[in-house]
Design an enzyme around this catalytic site. Structure first.
Site, short mmCIF file in Angstrom:
data_model
loop_
_atom_site.label_atom_id
_atom_site.label_comp_id
_atom_site.label_asym_id
_atom_site.label_seq_id
_atom_site.Cartn_x
_atom_site.Cartn_y
_atom_site.Cartn_z
N SER A 8 0.77 -1.08 0.02
CA SER A 8 0.07 0.25 0.00
C SER A 8 0.74 1.31 0.03
O SER A 8 1.57 1.41 -1.02
CB SER A 8 -0.72 -0.13 1.18
OG SER A 8 -2.06 0.98 1.06
N HIS A 66 -3.91 -0.42 -4.73
CA HIS A 66 -5.47 -0.83 -4.34
C HIS A 66 -5.92 -0.40 -5.77
O HIS A 66 -6.94 0.19 -6.05
CB HIS A 66 -6.00 0.41 -3.39
CG HIS A 66 -5.40 -0.19 -2.00
ND1 HIS A 66 -5.72 -1.23 -1.37
CD2 HIS A 66 -4.35 0.75 -1.38
CE1 HIS A 66 -5.14 -0.90 -0.22
NE2 HIS A 66 -4.33 0.11 -0.23
N GLU A 106 -5.16 -5.18 -5.15
CA GLU A 106 -4.98 -5.61 -3.77
C GLU A 106 -4.71 -7.16 -4.02
O GLU A 106 -5.05 -7.76 -4.64
CB GLU A 106 -6.44 -5.48 -2.89
CG GLU A 106 -6.49 -3.79 -2.54
CD GLU A 106 -7.82 -3.66 -1.81
OE1 GLU A 106 -8.48 -4.71 -1.69
OE2 GLU A 106 -8.04 -2.53 -1.48
#
EC number: 3.4.15.6
Length: 281
Positions: free
Chosen positions: A146, A188, A215
């Site tokens: 992330s 994401h 993800e």
């Protein structure tokens, strides 16, 4: 920048060696409970039972909670040692204890959170210089998930929107940590509809590759520049090297962008791509 070596210029056995160090760029929300394929790959690439792992949770506003979860995961897998580098102030990066940890570890894991916070704490410090150099030389496995993925390039997506046509106002850019400087990374990716955001970023830096990672998906970069996809989603590669036209320099910040002849690849588990050759393997 990662250097080519003879073993990595083709899709040979070098990409399959489970303990060969790599840079693992993870799109976020990786499986932490069931198969843990991506995290187990990081564990194995860091040395497996001989791994000395350093967790850096500085992107998170709850570093003990976030970092502690990864400590438990890698201890459960059987790592020889797992340390959490709970760095909350830049001055802490000068601590000889933390510096020694980055010099002696075999794997470094950057957690999620806020990429601007992570860069504010680590950019231009001796600690991150050590991590970057060791990762680029293939001495350690470095993973970021992330926010920890967003910082991998020299130019970093710091934020922005989604659900619009590509335009300059859709993406906020900042300076990352230059682990793999030829990339602009978004995470994401399809889960949050960020294709237009990454295209907008690529329009500003047409000499770089855009990489969008879903993800529970990882773009694993070998020392020689080969990239292999792991996980349940896809990695989108936006290559502007053949782009023939863009109106980016002349339109307003909210005006739609034209981008002619972009090359786009959608890669899934097992697919391979060479970052330097800009070609599928």
């Amino acid at each position: 920048m990662l250097q080519l070596d003879p073993q990595s210029q083709s899709c040979g056995s070098a990409m399959l060696q489970p303990t060969k160090p790599a840079i693992m760029i993870i799109g976020g929300a990786e499986d932490k409970v069931h198969g843990r394929e991506i995290l187990r790959t990081f564990f194995n690439r860091s040395g497996g039972p001989e791994a000395h792992i350093a967790i850096i949770p500085s992107a998170s506003r709850e570093p003990n909670l976030t970092g502690g979860r990864y400590v438990s995961i890698f201890e459960d897998m059987g790592a020889k040692s797992v340390q959490m580098l709970d760095i909350r102030e830049r001055e802490q990066t000068n601590d000889p204890y933390w510096q020694r940890a980055t010099e002696e570890c075999t794997g470094v894991f950057l957690t999620g959170g806020d990429q601007l916070r992570l860069c504010a704490l680590l950019a231009d410090t001796a600690l991150i210089d050590t991590v970057r150099l060791r990762a680029q030389m293939g001495q350690i496995t470095l993973a970021g998930t992330s926010a920890g993925a967003a910082i991998m390039g020299h130019h970093m997506i710091a934020g922005g929107g989604s659900g619009e046509s590509p335009n300059r106002a859709l993406v906020d850019m900042a300076t990352g940590l230059s682990i793999v400087p030829e990339l602009i990374v978004d995470q994401h990716f399809h889960n949050r509809n960020r294709m237009a955001r990454l295209m907008s970023a690529v329009s500003m830096y047409a000499d770089l590759l855009g990489i969008g990672i879903d993800e529970d998906t990882c773009a694993m970069v070998e020392q020689g520049g080969g990239l292999q996809v792991l996980g349940k989603g896809t990695v989108t590669v936006i290559d502007p090297s053949d782009m023939t036209h863009t109106n980016e320099p002349i339109v307003g910040s909210t005006d739609p962008l034209s981008l002619h002849s972009l090359k786009i690849h959608i890669l899934c588990h097992g697919d391979r791509y060479h970052l330097h050759k800009r070609a599928l393997l």
